[in-house]
Design an enzyme around this catalytic site. Structure first.
Site, PDB file in Angstrom:
ATOM      1  N   ASN A   1      -3.335  19.395  -0.943  1.00  0.00           N
ATOM      2  CA  ASN A   1      -4.330  18.830  -0.036  1.00  0.00           C
ATOM      3  C   ASN A   1      -3.865  18.804   1.410  1.00  0.00           C
ATOM      4  OD1 ASN A   1      -6.483  18.355  -1.684  1.00  0.00           O
ATOM      5  ND2 ASN A   1      -6.245  16.133  -1.777  1.00  0.00           N
TER       6      ASN A   1
ATOM      7  N   LYS B   1       5.428   1.838  -2.950  1.00  0.00           N
ATOM      8  CA  LYS B   1       5.344   3.192  -3.497  1.00  0.00           C
ATOM      9  C   LYS B   1       5.623   3.118  -4.990  1.00  0.00           C
ATOM     10  CE  LYS B   1       4.607   7.439  -1.909  1.00  0.00           C
ATOM     11  NZ  LYS B   1       3.612   7.807  -0.893  1.00  0.00           N
TER      12      LYS B   1
ATOM     13  N   GLY C   1      -2.927   8.068  -4.377  1.00  0.00           N
ATOM     14  CA  GLY C   1      -2.343   9.280  -4.928  1.00  0.00           C
ATOM     15  C   GLY C   1      -1.184   9.783  -4.088  1.00  0.00           C
ATOM     16  N   ASP C   2      -0.446  10.703  -4.645  1.00  0.00           N
ATOM     17  CA  ASP C   2       0.650  11.384  -3.953  1.00  0.00           C
ATOM     18  C   ASP C   2       0.837  12.697  -4.709  1.00  0.00           C
ATOM     19  OD1 ASP C   2       2.829  10.817  -1.781  1.00  0.00           O
ATOM     20  OD2 ASP C   2       3.988  11.621  -3.452  1.00  0.00           O
TER      21      ASP C   2
ATOM     22  N   THR D   1      -4.977  13.379   5.445  1.00  0.00           N
ATOM     23  CA  THR D   1      -3.594  13.576   5.875  1.00  0.00           C
ATOM     24  C   THR D   1      -3.471  14.856   6.702  1.00  0.00           C
ATOM     25  OG1 THR D   1      -2.840  12.474   3.857  1.00  0.00           O
ATOM     26  CG2 THR D   1      -1.193  13.666   5.135  1.00  0.00           C
TER      27      THR D   1
ATOM     28  N   GLN E   1       7.029   3.829   4.066  1.00  0.00           N
ATOM     29  CA  GLN E   1       5.635   3.385   4.063  1.00  0.00           C
ATOM     30  C   GLN E   1       5.438   2.094   4.859  1.00  0.00           C
ATOM     31  OE1 GLN E   1       3.680   5.528   1.859  1.00  0.00           O
ATOM     32  NE2 GLN E   1       2.000   4.824   3.144  1.00  0.00           N
TER      33      GLN E   1
ATOM     34  N   LYS F   1       0.854  -1.187   0.000  1.00  0.00           N
ATOM     35  CA  LYS F   1       0.000   0.000   0.000  1.00  0.00           C
ATOM     36  C   LYS F   1       0.881   1.224   0.000  1.00  0.00           C
ATOM     37  CE  LYS F   1      -4.047   1.958   0.203  1.00  0.00           C
ATOM     38  NZ  LYS F   1      -3.609   2.861  -0.874  1.00  0.00           N
TER      39      LYS F   1
ATOM     40  N   SER G   1      -7.089   5.617   3.506  1.00  0.00           N
ATOM     41  CA  SER G   1      -7.011   4.725   2.349  1.00  0.00           C
ATOM     42  C   SER G   1      -7.306   3.295   2.774  1.00  0.00           C
ATOM     43  CB  SER G   1      -5.620   4.795   1.713  1.00  0.00           C
ATOM     44  OG  SER G   1      -5.484   5.943   0.907  1.00  0.00           O
TER      45      SER G   1
END
Length: 450
Positions: free
Chosen positions: A244, A129, A168-169, A212, A114, A93, A381
């Site tokens: 964001n 990632k 997303g990132d 986040t 992560q 993830k 997520s």
């Protein structure tokens, strides 16, 4: 880097030898292994089972060509990545980043971080990632669509709802997720929760956009409550970034009674002594996709300054770096300390350099590492994955309450681990230790594949 543990030194030297041209990845490994000193002293079984050697080596690295056609009919070629780092506690993830700076070192550093971030959430998610050196800025919607479809055509061979679930990132928002999900669905002929950050009409979760930023503030508030008997209320706050994470961190900080006085994007920063007007910022960044400099044309009394580093010279009580890696260096840290900052919590991944972290910790400033304080995004997520599996959705309030509970538990896991292993008050070390031990125990339980 020098370690007291011969075992850790041997592992780190091996990582350097194997990855000599990957500075971001080596920085991430160095920081994490430093925290493991008291753990390996107490747990000789970690060396016996080769846990640290295994956890610093990705299970799988995928690199691929992405060919697409721009609006003028010219073929463009980019390089895509997916690093599937560790699946001991769940499917891989982690987000996808579309930015010209993307390379293997950056993707590996993000994937490595992560592992521990996902472990801390208490949800069953491994670490991964991905991304591409594609730049969405200045591209038409049709160019974005064609690129995303080409990217997903290759990536779809390596992911799945129970294998690897990207999100997303930087550079990957709702538009890009939608195009990629549509392509995956066409290729696989199935409607599944293979991506998170989806639109609400096709399996997305409420609170994901805010997660986040909101989570960062829930963590910071709990840290202030427990370690300083204080709160966000009444504090002056500087937030870097204008995406964001930054926008919704500023929103939640304001809701908790703080005053956010600065934001920035890649061109410069704004300073508004009266408190940033988030309605104006949202219009500029979310609707118009314009530069933050537009703010001063619409709000009297605000200032705009070229360049981003100057934002850390603004006097504040709490600093929230939410832009990108290594944005806050040792000199900037000294400025914040001189101006009386009491807490720094990372909203981005590894935004503080090692020199900055050392300065904060030496000065007694509360410091929260991104793998703990910015885990709210991946936590929601994970909740989106749960909702997809159940074919169900929770209300905004339900997801927000779960998010708040997860962020509080992450803080206490890090705080308690730091105390147990003799580094009381060091939230960075505690987060690394708590996240690592859960994964390490799972790896031991599952044996070694010969």
């Amino acid at each position: 880097m020098q370690y007291q543990s011969e075992y850790l030194q041997r592992v780190y030297d091996s990582v350097v030898k194997r990855n000599p041209n990957e500075p971001e990845y080596l920085q991430a490994v160095s920081e994490v292994l430093t925290s493991f000193e008291p753990v390996v002293a107490k747990r000789p079984d970690l060396e016996k089972y080769g846990i640290v050697e295994r956890i610093v080596e990705p299970e799988r690295v995928i690199m691929f060509r992405v060919s697409w056609v721009d609006d003028s009919g010219k073929v463009q070629v980019n390089r895509g990545y997916r690093v599937q780092f560790n699946s001991a506690i769940g499917p891989y993830k982690g987000g996808l980043r579309f930015h010209p700076s993307v390379n293997l070192s950056i993707i590996k550093f993000l994937g490595f971080e992560q592992i521990f971030k996902n472990s801390l959430t208490t949800l069953p998610m491994g670490g991964g990632k991905g991304g591409c050196d594609f730049d969405p800025k200045g591209k038409s919607d049709n160019e974005i669509m064609r690129f995303c479809q080409s990217f997903m055509t290759e990536l779809s061979k390596h992911i799945g709802a129970d294998t690897d679930v990207p999100a997303g990132d930087i550079g990957v928002g709702a538009r890009e997720i939608g195009y990629m999900f549509g392509q995956y669905k066409r290729l696989r002929n199935e409607f599944t929760g293979v991506l998170t950050g989806k639109g609400l009409t096709y399996g997305g979760s409420l609170t994901r956009k805010e997660a986040t930023g909101y989570g960062l503030l829930y963590f910071t508030e709990e840290m202030l409550n427990c370690m300083k008997d204080d709160s966000i209320s009444g504090k002056t706050i500087v937030v870097s970034g204008a995406g964001n994470v930054a926008i919704y961190a500023a929103e939640k900080a304001t809701q908790l009674g703080g005053k956010v006085v600065a934001l920035c994007d890649s061109t410069g920063y704004i300073y508004d002594p009266n408190g940033v007007n988030l309605d104006v910022v949202k219009q500029i960044k979310e609707v118009e996709r314009a530069r933050i400099s537009e703010y001063v044309k619409r709000v009297s009394g605000a200032e705009y300054h070229d360049g981003c580093s100057g934002i850390w010279g603004i006097k504040c009580d709490v600093a929230l770096p939410c832009a990108t890696q290594n944005e806050l260096d040792g000199e900037s840290a000294k400025k914040l300390i001189a101006n009386g900052v009491m807490a720094v919590a990372e909203g981005a991944n590894m935004p503080c350099t090692p020199e900055a972290i050392e300065a904060f910790q030496s000065a007694g400033v509360l410091y929260a590492p991104g793998k703990a304080s910015n885990a709210g995004g991946v936590a929601v997520s994970g909740l989106e994955m749960s909702q997809n599996s159940m074919r169900y959705s929770w209300s905004f309030e339900e997801v927000d309450a779960k998010l708040q509970g997860i962020m509080k538990s992450i803080f206490h896991a890090a705080f308690d681990a730091a105390k147990e292993y003799g580094v009381d008050g060091n939230i960075m070390a505690g987060a690394n230790i708590a996240g690592f031990l859960k994964v390490a125990d799972a790896m031991i339980a599952q044996g070694v594949a010969y």
